[in-house]
Design a protein around this motif. Structure first.
Motif, PDB file in Angstrom:
ATOM      1  N   TYR A   9       0.994  -1.047  -0.088  1.00 54.41           N
ATOM      2  CA  TYR A   9       0.093  -0.093  -0.222  1.00 54.41           C
ATOM      3  C   TYR A   9       0.863   1.286  -0.095  1.00 54.41           C
ATOM      4  N   TYR A  10       0.184   2.265  -0.536  1.00 51.74           N
ATOM      5  CA  TYR A  10       0.896   3.533  -0.429  1.00 51.74           C
ATOM      6  C   TYR A  10      -0.467   4.256   0.342  1.00 51.74           C
ATOM      7  N   GLY A  11      -0.481   4.652   1.650  1.00 55.34           N
ATOM      8  CA  GLY A  11      -1.580   5.253   2.302  1.00 55.34           C
ATOM      9  C   GLY A  11      -2.651   4.180   2.068  1.00 55.34           C
ATOM     10  N   GLU A  12      -3.658   4.602   1.538  1.00 51.50           N
ATOM     11  CA  GLU A  12      -4.950   3.856   1.308  1.00 51.50           C
ATOM     12  C   GLU A  12      -4.892   2.987   0.052  1.00 51.50           C
ATOM     13  N   PHE A  13      -3.975   3.381  -0.729  1.00 50.81           N
ATOM     14  CA  PHE A  13      -3.919   2.877  -2.310  1.00 50.81           C
ATOM     15  C   PHE A  13      -3.201   1.454  -2.221  1.00 50.81           C
ATOM     16  N   ARG A  14      -4.007   0.641  -2.670  1.00 47.91           N
ATOM     17  CA  ARG A  14      -3.177  -0.738  -2.817  1.00 47.91           C
ATOM     18  C   ARG A  14      -2.484  -0.871  -4.222  1.00 47.91           C
ATOM     19  N   ALA A  15      -1.248  -0.788  -4.046  1.00 42.25           N
ATOM     20  CA  ALA A  15      -0.372  -0.850  -5.423  1.00 42.25           C
ATOM     21  C   ALA A  15      -0.129  -2.238  -6.005  1.00 42.25           C
ATOM     22  N   VAL A  16      -0.143  -3.287  -5.118  1.00 37.80           N
ATOM     23  CA  VAL A  16       0.356  -4.426  -5.279  1.00 37.80           C
ATOM     24  C   VAL A  16      -0.591  -5.489  -4.577  1.00 37.80           C
ATOM     25  N   GLY A  33       6.234  -6.113 -17.245  1.00 34.41           N
ATOM     26  CA  GLY A  33       4.792  -5.657 -17.327  1.00 34.41           C
ATOM     27  C   GLY A  33       4.670  -4.459 -17.508  1.00 34.41           C
ATOM     28  N   PRO A  34       3.357  -3.875 -17.790  1.00 38.53           N
ATOM     29  CA  PRO A  34       3.359  -2.464 -18.255  1.00 38.53           C
ATOM     30  C   PRO A  34       3.458  -1.699 -17.197  1.00 38.53           C
ATOM     31  N   SER A  35       3.704  -0.291 -17.427  1.00 38.85           N
ATOM     32  CA  SER A  35       3.963   0.738 -16.617  1.00 38.85           C
ATOM     33  C   SER A  35       2.856   0.737 -15.639  1.00 38.85           C
ATOM     34  N   GLY A  36       3.445   0.866 -14.137  1.00 41.42           N
ATOM     35  CA  GLY A  36       2.118   1.230 -12.971  1.00 41.42           C
ATOM     36  C   GLY A  36       1.830  -0.084 -12.546  1.00 41.42           C
ATOM     37  N   CYS A  37       2.232  -1.390 -13.029  1.00 43.14           N
ATOM     38  CA  CYS A  37       1.758  -2.735 -12.577  1.00 43.14           C
ATOM     39  C   CYS A  37       2.659  -3.060 -11.296  1.00 43.14           C
ATOM     40  N   GLY A  38       3.509  -2.127 -10.579  1.00 42.53           N
ATOM     41  CA  GLY A  38       3.890  -2.452  -9.266  1.00 42.53           C
ATOM     42  C   GLY A  38       5.278  -3.187  -9.213  1.00 42.53           C
ATOM     43  N   LYS A  39       5.975  -3.299 -10.552  1.00 42.42           N
ATOM     44  CA  LYS A  39       7.100  -4.091 -10.434  1.00 42.42           C
ATOM     45  C   LYS A  39       8.244  -3.493  -9.314  1.00 42.42           C
ATOM     46  N   SER A  40       8.354  -2.214  -9.833  1.00 39.74           N
ATOM     47  CA  SER A  40       9.464  -1.504  -8.654  1.00 39.74           C
ATOM     48  C   SER A  40       8.968  -1.475  -7.123  1.00 39.74           C
ATOM     49  N   THR A  41       7.679  -1.505  -6.945  1.00 37.34           N
ATOM     50  CA  THR A  41       6.989  -1.400  -5.625  1.00 37.34           C
ATOM     51  C   THR A  41       7.372  -2.831  -5.151  1.00 37.34           C
ATOM     52  N   LEU A  42       7.206  -3.969  -5.952  1.00 36.17           N
ATOM     53  CA  LEU A  42       7.198  -5.128  -5.413  1.00 36.17           C
ATOM     54  C   LEU A  42       9.047  -5.445  -4.948  1.00 36.17           C
ATOM     55  N   LEU A  43       9.600  -5.019  -6.005  1.00 33.23           N
ATOM     56  CA  LEU A  43      11.116  -5.055  -5.894  1.00 33.23           C
ATOM     57  C   LEU A  43      11.676  -4.496  -4.629  1.00 33.23           C
ATOM     58  N   ARG A  44      11.190  -3.204  -4.269  1.00 28.73           N
ATOM     59  CA  ARG A  44      11.512  -2.515  -3.197  1.00 28.73           C
ATOM     60  C   ARG A  44      11.172  -3.122  -1.918  1.00 28.73           C
ATOM     61  N   SER A  45      10.008  -3.918  -2.062  1.00 30.90           N
ATOM     62  CA  SER A  45       9.686  -4.720  -0.734  1.00 30.90           C
ATOM     63  C   SER A  45      10.523  -5.828  -0.541  1.00 30.90           C
ATOM     64  N   LEU A  52      11.479   3.134   3.511  1.00 28.57           N
ATOM     65  CA  LEU A  52      11.972   4.689   3.612  1.00 28.57           C
ATOM     66  C   LEU A  52      11.015   5.329   2.670  1.00 28.57           C
ATOM     67  N   VAL A  53       9.902   4.868   1.930  1.00 25.68           N
ATOM     68  CA  VAL A  53       9.062   5.547   1.410  1.00 25.68           C
ATOM     69  C   VAL A  53       7.765   5.952   2.155  1.00 25.68           C
ATOM     70  N   GLU A  54       7.558   7.164   2.281  1.00 28.08           N
ATOM     71  CA  GLU A  54       6.455   7.757   3.021  1.00 28.08           C
ATOM     72  C   GLU A  54       5.289   7.034   2.785  1.00 28.08           C
ATOM     73  N   ASP A 167      16.933  -2.483 -10.483  1.00 22.93           N
ATOM     74  CA  ASP A 167      15.840  -1.868 -10.632  1.00 22.93           C
ATOM     75  C   ASP A 167      16.078  -1.345 -12.327  1.00 22.93           C
ATOM     76  N   GLU A 168      15.587  -1.710 -13.429  1.00 22.62           N
ATOM     77  CA  GLU A 168      15.907  -1.241 -14.484  1.00 22.62           C
ATOM     78  C   GLU A 168      17.430  -0.769 -14.776  1.00 22.62           C
ATOM     79  N   PRO A 169      18.370  -1.559 -14.393  1.00 21.47           N
ATOM     80  CA  PRO A 169      19.875  -1.105 -14.155  1.00 21.47           C
ATOM     81  C   PRO A 169      20.436  -0.682 -15.726  1.00 21.47           C
ATOM     82  N   THR A 198      12.738  -5.041 -15.767  1.00 18.77           N
ATOM     83  CA  THR A 198      13.171  -4.616 -16.854  1.00 18.77           C
ATOM     84  C   THR A 198      11.912  -4.169 -17.732  1.00 18.77           C
ATOM     85  N   HIS A 199      12.141  -2.883 -18.519  1.00 19.40           N
ATOM     86  CA  HIS A 199      10.943  -2.656 -19.373  1.00 19.40           C
ATOM     87  C   HIS A 199      11.516  -3.250 -20.810  1.00 19.40           C
ATOM     88  N   ASN A 200      12.526  -3.849 -20.999  1.00 14.84           N
ATOM     89  CA  ASN A 200      13.189  -4.391 -22.250  1.00 14.84           C
ATOM     90  C   ASN A 200      12.825  -6.005 -22.253  1.00 14.84           C
TER      91      ASN A 200
HETATM   92  N1  LIG Z   1       5.924   6.573  -3.420  1.00 13.69           N
HETATM   93  C1  LIG Z   1       4.712   6.578  -4.146  1.00 13.69           C
HETATM   94  N2  LIG Z   1       3.684   7.119  -3.511  1.00 13.69           N
HETATM   95  C2  LIG Z   1       2.269   6.830  -3.903  1.00 13.69           C
HETATM   96  N3  LIG Z   1       2.219   5.885  -4.908  1.00 13.69           N
HETATM   97  C3  LIG Z   1       3.232   5.291  -5.539  1.00 13.69           C
HETATM   98  C4  LIG Z   1       4.437   5.498  -5.216  1.00 13.69           C
HETATM   99  N4  LIG Z   1       5.410   4.847  -5.962  1.00 13.69           N
HETATM  100  C5  LIG Z   1       4.449   4.212  -6.738  1.00 13.69           C
HETATM  101  N5  LIG Z   1       3.312   4.494  -6.543  1.00 13.69           N
HETATM  102  C6  LIG Z   1       2.264   3.868  -7.449  1.00 13.69           C
HETATM  103  O1  LIG Z   1       2.138   2.617  -7.185  1.00 13.69           O
HETATM  104  C7  LIG Z   1       1.774   2.015  -8.468  1.00 13.69           C
HETATM  105  C8  LIG Z   1       2.972   0.777  -9.151  1.00 13.69           C
HETATM  106  O2  LIG Z   1       3.931   1.752  -9.201  1.00 13.69           O
HETATM  107  P1  LIG Z   1       5.578   1.119  -9.780  1.00 13.69           P
HETATM  108  O3  LIG Z   1       6.362   2.250  -9.828  1.00 13.69           O
HETATM  109  O4  LIG Z   1       5.801   0.169  -8.670  1.00 13.69           O
HETATM  110  O5  LIG Z   1       4.972   0.389 -11.095  1.00 13.69           O
HETATM  111  P2  LIG Z   1       6.200  -0.013 -11.972  1.00 13.69           P
HETATM  112  O6  LIG Z   1       5.485  -1.223 -12.655  1.00 13.69           O
HETATM  113  O7  LIG Z   1       7.657  -0.142 -11.640  1.00 13.69           O
HETATM  114  O8  LIG Z   1       5.989   1.153 -13.236  1.00 13.69           O
HETATM  115  P3  LIG Z   1       7.101   1.493 -14.080  1.00 13.69           P
HETATM  116  O9  LIG Z   1       7.424   0.449 -15.317  1.00 13.69           O
HETATM  117  O10 LIG Z   1       6.497   2.759 -14.986  1.00 13.69           O
HETATM  118  O11 LIG Z   1       8.171   1.926 -13.396  1.00 13.69           O
HETATM  119  C9  LIG Z   1       1.713   3.234  -9.382  1.00 13.69           C
HETATM  120  O12 LIG Z   1       0.185   3.422  -9.536  1.00 13.69           O
HETATM  121  C10 LIG Z   1       2.406   4.147  -8.847  1.00 13.69           C
HETATM  122  O13 LIG Z   1       1.708   5.455  -9.166  1.00 13.69           O
END
Ligand SMILES: Nc1ncnc2c1ncn2[C@@H]1O[C@H](COP(=O)(O)OP(=O)(O)OP(=O)(O)O)[C@@H](O)[C@H]1O
Length: 256
Positions: A9-16, A33-45, A52-54, A167-169, A198-200
């Protein structure tokens, strides 16, 4: 290492939502996967970088060596030493090449017989030693982007992690520097477990043993889009014989 029913979650928003995924030891796993599907969020978990992310919060378990890294009493600093991370943009410290490598072992209090040997070993393993051995005291900023990224990999290796998250090195690098990093990843696989976002897709196909495809689904009630794991398997299976139509659409370029 494995993610078990992970929601982020980021606050109330469930990103993954609801990710179950095993990362094979001494394998490279690509998250695509496509942009915004949570790859980086999952990686950081996977190494508690999200701490470290508010507002970020992880539910579920991330098991590493039979322990949940989110369990009470686990030191996130130690987690990040064992599970290192390399970022999209090379981010060397404003220090000499030598001190970029020596910094981690120094601050983590690693017992080191010879720092010179440790620096040489880390730079050698990151395939950079030959290019920098005569200018170790010079600023890391004098290196090319590709060299800086290999320096960041050497810096990660220097504290002897078990896992390297990337993360997309290569996204800031030219094709030749990218190839060198890909070669390096294949060499490092013998000693480390590697997870790469990776996006590639060609890159995933070239380097990854296994590939996990994610997409973003709209939540029925809130309408928010949340990242889910669609399919996971041997990279050749994902690219040549995907089981899910969404994977096929993505890898064939019809979507995303
Ligand atoms: N620090 C943050 N605060 C709030 N929402 C965030 C934060 N970081 C990411 N998000 C949201 O979480 C969702 C997943 O983002 P994330 O960057 O993990 O996706 P991604 O698949 O890695 O995207 P991309 O391929 O564009 O890098 C998106 O809707 C994004 O807007």
């Amino acid at each position: 290492m494995s993610a078990q029913d992970v929601d982020i979650y980021y606050g109330e928003f469930r990103a993954v939502t609801g990710v179950d995924l095993d990362f094979g030891k001494n394998e490279i796993t690509a998250l695509i996967g496509p942009s915004g599907c949570g790859k980086s969020t999952l990686l950081r978990s996977l190494n508690r970088m999200n701490d470290l992310v508010e507002g970020a919060r992880v539910e579920g378990k991330v098991m590493f060596l039979d322990q949940d890294i989110y369990a009470k009493g686990v030191d996130p600093i130690e987690v990040r030493r064992r599970i290192g991370m390399v970022f999209q943009k090379p981010n060397p410290f404003p220090k000499s090449i030598y001190d970029n490598i020596a910094y981690g072992p120094r601050v983590t209090g690693m017992k080191v017989d010879s720092m010179d040997d440790l620096v040489e070993e880390a730079l050698t393993r990151a395939a950079l030693w030959g290019e920098v051995k005569d200018k170790l005291k010079q600023s890391a900023f004098g290196l090319s982007g590709g060299q800086q990224q290999r320096l960041c990999i050497a810096r990660t290796i220097a504290v002897e992690p078990d896992v390297i998250l990337m993360d997309e090195p290569c996204s800031a690098l030219d094709p030749i520097a990218t190839m060198r990093i890909e070669d390096l990843m294949r060499e490092l696989r013998d000693d480390y477990t590697i997870v790469i976002v990776t996006h590639n897709m060609q890159q995933a196909a070239r380097v990854a043993d296994r590939t996990a495809f994610f997409t973003a689904l709209a939540d029925e009630t809130s309408g928010d889009r949340t990242g889910v794991l669609v399919e996971y398997g041997q990279t050749s299976q994902i690219f040549e014989n995907p089981r899910d139509q969404r994977t096929e659409d993505y890898i064939s370029g019809r979507f995303g």
